[in-house]
Design a protein around this motif. Structure first.
Motif, PDB file in Angstrom:
ATOM      1  N   GLU A 168       0.822  -1.206   0.000  1.00 26.43           N
ATOM      2  CA  GLU A 168       0.000   0.000   0.000  1.00 26.43           C
ATOM      3  C   GLU A 168       0.859   1.259   0.000  1.00 26.43           C
ATOM      4  O   GLU A 168       0.435   2.311  -0.482  1.00 26.43           O
ATOM      5  CB  GLU A 168      -0.920  -0.003   1.222  1.00 26.43           C
ATOM      6  N   ARG A 295      -7.898  -7.850  -1.284  1.00 25.12           N
ATOM      7  CA  ARG A 295      -7.824  -6.478  -0.758  1.00 25.12           C
ATOM      8  C   ARG A 295      -9.215  -5.943  -0.455  1.00 25.12           C
ATOM      9  O   ARG A 295      -9.462  -5.371   0.620  1.00 25.12           O
ATOM     10  CB  ARG A 295      -7.121  -5.582  -1.779  1.00 25.12           C
ATOM     11  N   LEU A 296     -10.145  -6.124  -1.394  1.00 25.55           N
ATOM     12  CA  LEU A 296     -11.513  -5.644  -1.177  1.00 25.55           C
ATOM     13  C   LEU A 296     -12.181  -6.394  -0.031  1.00 25.55           C
ATOM     14  O   LEU A 296     -12.912  -5.808   0.775  1.00 25.55           O
ATOM     15  CB  LEU A 296     -12.329  -5.812  -2.463  1.00 25.55           C
ATOM     16  N   TYR A 297     -11.911  -7.701   0.046  1.00 26.61           N
ATOM     17  CA  TYR A 297     -12.505  -8.503   1.107  1.00 26.61           C
ATOM     18  C   TYR A 297     -11.987  -8.063   2.473  1.00 26.61           C
ATOM     19  O   TYR A 297     -12.741  -7.970   3.443  1.00 26.61           O
ATOM     20  CB  TYR A 297     -12.189  -9.976   0.872  1.00 26.61           C
ATOM     21  N   GLU A 298     -10.681  -7.768   2.551  1.00 24.46           N
ATOM     22  CA  GLU A 298     -10.102  -7.313   3.808  1.00 24.46           C
ATOM     23  C   GLU A 298     -10.687  -5.967   4.208  1.00 24.46           C
ATOM     24  O   GLU A 298     -10.958  -5.721   5.395  1.00 24.46           O
ATOM     25  CB  GLU A 298      -8.585  -7.223   3.675  1.00 24.46           C
ATOM     26  N   GLN A 299     -10.903  -5.092   3.240  1.00 26.68           N
ATOM     27  CA  GLN A 299     -11.527  -3.811   3.546  1.00 26.68           C
ATOM     28  C   GLN A 299     -12.928  -4.007   4.104  1.00 26.68           C
ATOM     29  O   GLN A 299     -13.325  -3.355   5.084  1.00 26.68           O
ATOM     30  CB  GLN A 299     -11.571  -2.937   2.293  1.00 26.68           C
ATOM     31  N   GLN A 300     -13.688  -4.920   3.487  1.00 26.60           N
ATOM     32  CA  GLN A 300     -15.038  -5.190   3.966  1.00 26.60           C
ATOM     33  C   GLN A 300     -15.001  -5.792   5.361  1.00 26.60           C
ATOM     34  O   GLN A 300     -15.809  -5.436   6.235  1.00 26.60           O
ATOM     35  CB  GLN A 300     -15.757  -6.143   3.002  1.00 26.60           C
ATOM     36  N   ARG A 301     -14.053  -6.714   5.584  1.00 26.92           N
ATOM     37  CA  ARG A 301     -13.959  -7.348   6.896  1.00 26.92           C
ATOM     38  C   ARG A 301     -13.622  -6.323   7.975  1.00 26.92           C
ATOM     39  O   ARG A 301     -14.220  -6.310   9.055  1.00 26.92           O
ATOM     40  CB  ARG A 301     -12.887  -8.432   6.868  1.00 26.92           C
ATOM     41  N   GLN A 302     -12.669  -5.432   7.668  1.00 28.84           N
ATOM     42  CA  GLN A 302     -12.300  -4.422   8.648  1.00 28.84           C
ATOM     43  C   GLN A 302     -13.454  -3.470   8.923  1.00 28.84           C
ATOM     44  O   GLN A 302     -13.680  -3.067  10.074  1.00 28.84           O
ATOM     45  CB  GLN A 302     -11.079  -3.652   8.158  1.00 28.84           C
ATOM     46  N   LEU A 303     -14.194  -3.117   7.867  1.00 29.14           N
ATOM     47  CA  LEU A 303     -15.346  -2.239   8.042  1.00 29.14           C
ATOM     48  C   LEU A 303     -16.383  -2.896   8.940  1.00 29.14           C
ATOM     49  O   LEU A 303     -16.922  -2.270   9.859  1.00 29.14           O
ATOM     50  CB  LEU A 303     -15.959  -1.908   6.679  1.00 29.14           C
TER      51      LEU A 303
END
Length: 568
Positions: A168, A295-303
């Motif tokens: 990142e 990456r998108l999945y990790e963002q969703q999980r963190q959200l």
């Protein structure tokens, strides 16, 4: 030389012409394994003239076949008098795959064959893509899986390969590397690490990442002074040892940005096949898609986790009790769920604890959890309703607001009237909507059996369902535990077994400070990161001074259902 064709001159000539011009190769051997006939296609595929083979021993001409799949199939055909088909690889000097049908005759053996290297390579490339896909979809750790891809690409597509990933912060990291010769893999890894430490701006890896386009170098571009534009320092020294004749760098791209690069090296023993490069490009594209999805999945999980944690606020600090909460998220990112706890004081001074679990393990479940928790809080703080009434009102609100979800909830209210205060006890009034029941641990370590597993109907099924509540008197120093099923549920056991373990652990830990008791319960019952979320809320009643006769206690809603076991 004996033939199967017709004996008249005109027919024999026609048959001979057919054998000579047919597109598949034909070699005829006599009973002594001597070559008697070679047609034009055979000579072309084997790269020899007819004169070089006819009259020679077959085993002398092709010694590798003495003890390989070809030779074994030929001898089996002769001994069994049955045709045999074999597909195998012949090494130097041919380096090709062949499919052969060995047909025994009374005069020896006829070998019909085709060169199938291209077909075989296409099949292997498809198989490679399948293995790459399995590697990428078989784990939630996409960066680690992409790093392992280098091992799959050699020797199938290149002599050696490395993978670098873009962080990142814009920095490149070495994710993996491999060489067709395992003894040289360490050399490949040394090159990859050195290239990331120091490289000229013209290095092919940096160019591919910067432009998002493939970079290919060959011949003189990888030798002499030109090598300085490819690598410097230690990387240049190691690259000389690897001695690639051809170097290709393929960007690993997501839908909107470059995520890394795949480097392929071909030495002088390995020619560059355009079909191999096309396959490698497909591998890089699949890797990019997997990384972007991760990456998108990790963002969703963190959200979802942030949403969930934002709802799980610190408990109140009432004068008469200590409250401790614990929350442990599930191991799998996909299982961000709807477990929640809550603790608050109602207007009459009674302390209320809530534990709940929304059905599902995704962002929608976490969002539903937040809605239910907020609605229950809003309903509870506007009055002094008891547990059964609160659950009934929450169920009705879910229907009225069309919250299409289901949840289990256990709710306990701790209240004290004047008589209770004089006796040094607290009444716990509780109701259960399909949730594991509260666990009461007395100061002496005994565990109270409050109820069977049968509770009232879970929320979201029937808003008109009648809800009941129970009441029990608790002495000072008593501990009450409310928890979600993640604390007691395991894939290899039933809930009753987990409940037994919880009772035993709670009894052993009864004398510990409440913070330590909660930590130890999770440590002893949840041996690894859990498969499901774990929520735990515990309350321990403090010792109290007895009131003087003139003192008045807080207002208490009288019991609406259920006997008081303390009253006998």
């Amino acid at each position: 030389m004996a033939r199967w064709w017709r004996t008249d001159d005109e027919g024999a000539d026609a048959d001979a012409q057919t054998l000579e011009t047919m597109p598949i190769g034909l070699v005829e051997l006599d009973t002594e394994w001597t070559v008697r006939f070679v047609n034009a296609a055979a000579g072309s595929m084997l790269g020899v003239s007819r004169e070089e083979l006819v009259g020679r021993s077959y085993w002398e001409a092709y010694p590798a076949n003495v003890d390989n799949d070809f030779g074994r199939a030929y001898r089996r055909a002769v001994s069994s008098r049955r045709p045999q088909t074999v597909e195998a690889f012949y090494p130097e000097p041919l380096n090709q795959w062949y499919e052969v049908q060995a047909v025994p005759t009374t005069q020896g053996l006829w070998l019909y064959f085709s060169e199938v290297t291209a077909r075989r390579a296409a099949v292997e490339r498809l198989a490679l893509l399948a293995r790459v896909s399995d590697e990428l979809v078989g784990t939630l750790d996409a960066p680690a899986a992409v790093g392992r891809i280098a091992r799959l690409l050699v020797p199938a597509l290149a002599s050696w390969a490395t993978v670098a990933l873009l962080g990142e912060d814009g920095s490149l990291t070495d994710a993996g590397g491999a060489h067709a010769d395992p003894a040289s893999t360490s050399l490949v890894r040394r090159y990859a690490a050195a290239a990331l430490e120091s490289s000229p701006a013209t290095a092919p890896l940096l160019r591919a990442v910067a432009t998002g386009l493939p970079v290919s170098l060959a011949g003189g571009e990888l030798a002499g002074p030109a090598l300085g534009s490819v690598a410097t320092g230690r990387a240049r020294e190691v690259l000389r040892l690897l001695a690639p004749e051809h170097l290709t760098v393929l960007p690993v791209r997501g839908p909107d940005r470059v995520l890394g690069a795949l480097v392929l090296g071909h030495d002088r023993h390995r020619a560059v096949d355009p079909a191999d490069l096309a396959t490698a490009t497909e591998v890089a594209d699949r890797a990019g898609l997997a990384l972007d999805n991760a990456r998108l999945y990790e963002q969703q999980r963190q959200l979802a986790q942030e949403l969930q944690r934002s709802m799980l606020t610190a408990p109140p600090e009432p004068d008469h009790a200590e409250i401790v909460v614990r929350y442990l998220p599930a191991a799998q990112a996909a299982r961000v769920g709807g477990d929640w706890y809550d603790a608050f004081v109602q207007p009459d001074g009674a302390t209320t604890l809530v534990i709940g679990d929304v059905v599902g393990h995704d962002t929608a479940a976490a969002a539903s959890m937040g809605q239910l928790r907020s609605m229950l809080r809003g309903i509870a703080v506007t009055g002094d309703a008891g547990p059964a009434q609160l659950l009934g009102q929450l169920d009705a609100a879910m229907t009225q607001l069309q919250l299409h979800t289901y949840a289990t909830v256990a709710l306990a209210r701790f209240e004290q009237g004047v008589d209770d205060l004089a006796r040094g006890v607290t009444r716990m009034r509780w109701a259960n909507a399909g949730h594991p029941p509260p666990l009461v641990v007395h100061p002496d370590g005994t565990v109270a059996e409050l109820a069977t597993w049968r509770g009232d109907l879970m929320l979201g099924v029937d808003p008109t369902a009648q809800r009941s509540e129970s009441v029990i008197s608790l002495d000072r120093g008593t501990t009450v535990l409310l928890y979600t099923d993640g604390l007691i549920e395991r894939r290899d056991s039933v809930l009753d077994d987990g409940m037994d373990l919880l009772r035993a652990a709670a009894a052993r830990l009864a004398g510990r400070p409440l913070q330590e008791l909660c930590d130890q319960l999770i440590d002893q019952l949840v041996h690894t990161t859990p498969d499901d979320d774990v929520a735990l809320v515990a309350i321990r009643l403090h010792p109290q001074d007895r009131p003087r006769p003139a003192e008045a206690g807080p207002r208490v809603v009288p019991p609406t259902a259920g006997p008081d076991p303390a009253d006998g």
